[in-house]
Every structure is written in structure tokens, then in C-alpha cells.
Design a protein around this motif. Sequence first.
Motif, short mmCIF file in Angstrom:
data_model
loop_
_atom_site.label_atom_id
_atom_site.label_comp_id
_atom_site.label_asym_id
_atom_site.label_seq_id
_atom_site.Cartn_x
_atom_site.Cartn_y
_atom_site.Cartn_z
N ALA A 79 26.42 9.58 -51.77
CA ALA A 79 25.26 10.46 -51.97
C ALA A 79 24.87 11.14 -50.66
O ALA A 79 24.54 12.34 -50.64
N VAL A 80 24.90 10.40 -49.56
CA VAL A 80 24.59 10.98 -48.25
C VAL A 80 25.66 12.01 -47.87
O VAL A 80 25.35 13.11 -47.41
N CYS A 81 26.91 11.64 -48.07
CA CYS A 81 28.03 12.52 -47.73
C CYS A 81 27.94 13.84 -48.48
O CYS A 81 28.06 14.93 -47.89
N GLU A 82 27.70 13.77 -49.77
CA GLU A 82 27.63 14.99 -50.58
C GLU A 82 26.40 15.82 -50.21
O GLU A 82 26.45 17.06 -50.21
N SER A 83 25.31 15.16 -49.88
CA SER A 83 24.10 15.88 -49.47
C SER A 83 24.35 16.61 -48.15
O SER A 83 23.89 17.75 -47.96
N ALA A 84 25.06 15.96 -47.24
CA ALA A 84 25.38 16.60 -45.95
C ALA A 84 26.32 17.78 -46.15
O ALA A 84 26.17 18.83 -45.52
N ARG A 85 27.29 17.63 -47.03
CA ARG A 85 28.23 18.72 -47.31
C ARG A 85 27.51 19.90 -47.97
O ARG A 85 27.79 21.06 -47.67
N GLU A 86 26.59 19.58 -48.85
CA GLU A 86 25.80 20.63 -49.51
C GLU A 86 25.00 21.43 -48.48
O GLU A 86 24.78 22.63 -48.65
N ALA A 87 24.61 20.76 -47.38
CA ALA A 87 23.85 21.43 -46.32
C ALA A 87 24.75 22.20 -45.37
O ALA A 87 24.25 22.96 -44.53
N GLY A 88 26.07 21.99 -45.47
CA GLY A 88 27.01 22.75 -44.65
C GLY A 88 27.83 21.93 -43.68
O GLY A 88 28.62 22.49 -42.90
N ASN A 97 31.23 2.18 -45.90
CA ASN A 97 29.99 2.93 -46.16
C ASN A 97 29.48 3.76 -44.98
O ASN A 97 28.28 3.98 -44.87
N ASP A 98 30.36 4.22 -44.11
CA ASP A 98 29.95 5.12 -43.04
C ASP A 98 30.20 6.57 -43.45
O ASP A 98 31.15 6.87 -44.18
N VAL A 99 29.34 7.45 -42.96
CA VAL A 99 29.54 8.89 -43.16
C VAL A 99 29.76 9.51 -41.79
O VAL A 99 28.97 9.32 -40.87
N LEU A 100 30.87 10.26 -41.65
CA LEU A 100 31.24 10.88 -40.39
C LEU A 100 31.30 12.40 -40.55
O LEU A 100 31.46 12.92 -41.65
N ALA A 101 31.19 13.08 -39.41
CA ALA A 101 31.41 14.52 -39.36
C ALA A 101 32.04 14.81 -38.01
O ALA A 101 31.53 14.36 -36.98
N GLY A 102 33.16 15.51 -38.02
CA GLY A 102 33.85 15.78 -36.77
C GLY A 102 34.31 14.51 -36.06
O GLY A 102 34.42 14.48 -34.84
N GLY A 103 34.58 13.47 -36.85
CA GLY A 103 35.02 12.20 -36.27
C GLY A 103 33.90 11.38 -35.67
O GLY A 103 34.15 10.30 -35.10
N GLY A 108 24.80 5.64 -41.07
CA GLY A 108 25.19 4.25 -41.26
C GLY A 108 24.30 3.63 -42.33
O GLY A 108 23.14 4.03 -42.50
N ILE A 109 24.85 2.66 -43.05
CA ILE A 109 24.12 2.02 -44.14
C ILE A 109 24.24 0.50 -44.02
O ILE A 109 25.32 -0.02 -43.79
N LEU A 110 23.10 -0.17 -44.15
CA LEU A 110 23.07 -1.63 -44.13
C LEU A 110 22.46 -2.12 -45.43
O LEU A 110 21.31 -1.81 -45.74
N SER A 111 23.23 -2.86 -46.22
CA SER A 111 22.71 -3.43 -47.46
C SER A 111 22.46 -4.92 -47.28
O SER A 111 23.27 -5.62 -46.67
N ALA A 187 37.92 11.60 -52.99
CA ALA A 187 37.97 13.01 -52.60
C ALA A 187 37.36 13.23 -51.22
O ALA A 187 37.66 14.23 -50.55
N ARG A 188 36.52 12.29 -50.77
CA ARG A 188 35.87 12.39 -49.45
C ARG A 188 36.38 11.34 -48.47
O ARG A 188 35.80 11.10 -47.43
N PHE A 189 37.50 10.71 -48.82
CA PHE A 189 38.06 9.61 -48.02
C PHE A 189 39.45 10.03 -47.52
O PHE A 189 40.44 9.91 -48.24
N PRO A 190 39.55 10.55 -46.29
CA PRO A 190 40.79 11.17 -45.82
C PRO A 190 41.79 10.22 -45.17
O PRO A 190 42.60 10.65 -44.35
N TYR A 191 41.73 8.94 -45.53
CA TYR A 191 42.56 7.97 -44.82
C TYR A 191 43.75 7.44 -45.62
O TYR A 191 44.48 6.57 -45.15
N ILE A 192 43.94 7.93 -46.84
CA ILE A 192 45.09 7.48 -47.64
C ILE A 192 46.38 7.83 -46.89
O ILE A 192 46.59 8.96 -46.45
N GLY A 193 47.25 6.82 -46.73
CA GLY A 193 48.51 7.03 -46.04
C GLY A 193 48.41 6.97 -44.52
O GLY A 193 49.41 7.17 -43.82
N LYS A 194 47.21 6.69 -44.01
CA LYS A 194 47.00 6.64 -42.56
C LYS A 194 47.03 5.20 -42.05
O LYS A 194 46.59 4.28 -42.74
N PRO A 195 47.55 5.01 -40.82
CA PRO A 195 47.54 3.67 -40.22
C PRO A 195 46.14 3.32 -39.72
O PRO A 195 45.49 4.14 -39.06
#
Length: 236
Positions: A79-88, A97-103, A108-111, A187-195
Motif C-alpha cells: 500500500a505504501v509502495c503503490e501510494s508512493a508510485r502514484e505520487a511519482g 516489508n521495506d519500500v525503496l526508491a533509487g536503491g 520501514g514497517i514494524l509489526s 510486480a513491485r519486487f525486482p529481485y526474481i532471479g537475483k543473487p
Amino acid sequence: MYMRQILRFDELDSTNAYAKRNCSLLSDQTVLVARTQTAGRGRMKRVWLSQAGGLYFSVLLKPSQTQFLPNLTQWMALAVCESAREAGAEAFLKWPNDVLAGGKKLCGILSEAVTGKNGFEALVLGVGVNVAQADLSRAGQPAVSLKMLGIALTPEEMLQRILDRFFEGYEQVVNRGFESIREAYLARFPYIGKPVTIRYGAQEAAGTVQTLSPRGTLLLQTPQGVTEISIGDMMV
């Protein structure tokens, strides 16, 4: 728009700590917001620097069933990730559960679960989003705010975007778990196939990300085979 109870404070030790202390007095889906925190915390007992201009809030949840509690944390991250993307922002997710931009870390989220003599009482989702800070050099890790990305939003505007999105899909995740958001998360997780290397407790596992299971766990291809990991720190 989210219209349930929102309690606002100029300063708290921690919105999560306040929610846990007052759990029995607070109604389901109460949101607690603080302009600053004196003892903000992240996962693994890390300090979360709560500078003015950031968004610091907790949501107190008393769901009808508890089978999919970990997936509510992942849903909040999405929800945070999509809200940030909606903002640009070109935001993406780093499991669990981390949200990054530009690495760099944007959110951060603590449950934390609240338990009593009768067992589970509530889940507290604590969220810290870097919104309007101009300088995060003291954050202790590479971090970025929406303002530093050229996006002008107030913490209150970002809060409403996140809450609207989170509660729109809340019951679906309570009832169906990660399966209901898996496609959107991937769709927002770019690590498939990555070490990557996953640290969990005193242990470490290195391998290639295969996918995320329907339960939201990480499937890691290692020399010994596929390892399923339910929680940990992903190092890339």
C-alpha cells in the motif's frame, strides 16, 4: 477516504509503544500519528530516526481471524509502495516489508502482536515513511524522502493515500492472505532471479531468488536446493 479514528500527537516515544500500552482502550482500526518520536524503532531492534517532516504512524488491528497476520505487514508495504508510485516515485519492494526508491530506503514497517492472558489481542503495524525531510544523512543507512525525489506531498496527504489503499484491501488479506496480493506484490519486487543473502537470527543463506510462495515466504535457490524462508533481512 479513510474516516475511522485517527489520534494525532506532536510527540510520542513510539506510536507502536503507545498502541500496545493502550490496546484495550483503543478500538479496532485506530490510527495513531506522531509528528516526531523519541524512541522510534525498526525491525531487529534498530533505531528509527524520526525527524520532523517524516510520516510516523501505527494502525491497531483486531482482525476477525489471525491466520494471515504476517501478510498484513506485506500488504501495508505494498500500500505504501503503490501510494508512493502514484505520487511519482519509482518505488519498489524489498522482501519482506521495506519500500525503496533509487536503491534507498523510503519506508520501514514494524509489526508487533499484542498478547494477553487469553492469547492474541491485536496486531500493531508501525510505519515510517520519509516524506518531507530535506536531509537524511543521519539515518544510519542509505535513505531517501519523497521531497528529495522532487515530490511535494505533506505527511498528512501521504497518510490518507496509504490508509485509503490499505483499508480498501484489508478484509481481502485478512480472509485470503498473501495469495490475494501476490501478483501485485511480485510486480513491485525486482529481485526474481537475483543473487541475495538472507540473514535470519544467527543464520545466513545465500542463493538466487526463485519467487515468493502463495504464503508470502521467500523461495531461495541454494546449492543444497530450494530453501523456504519466512522472515529475515535480504541483503543485495
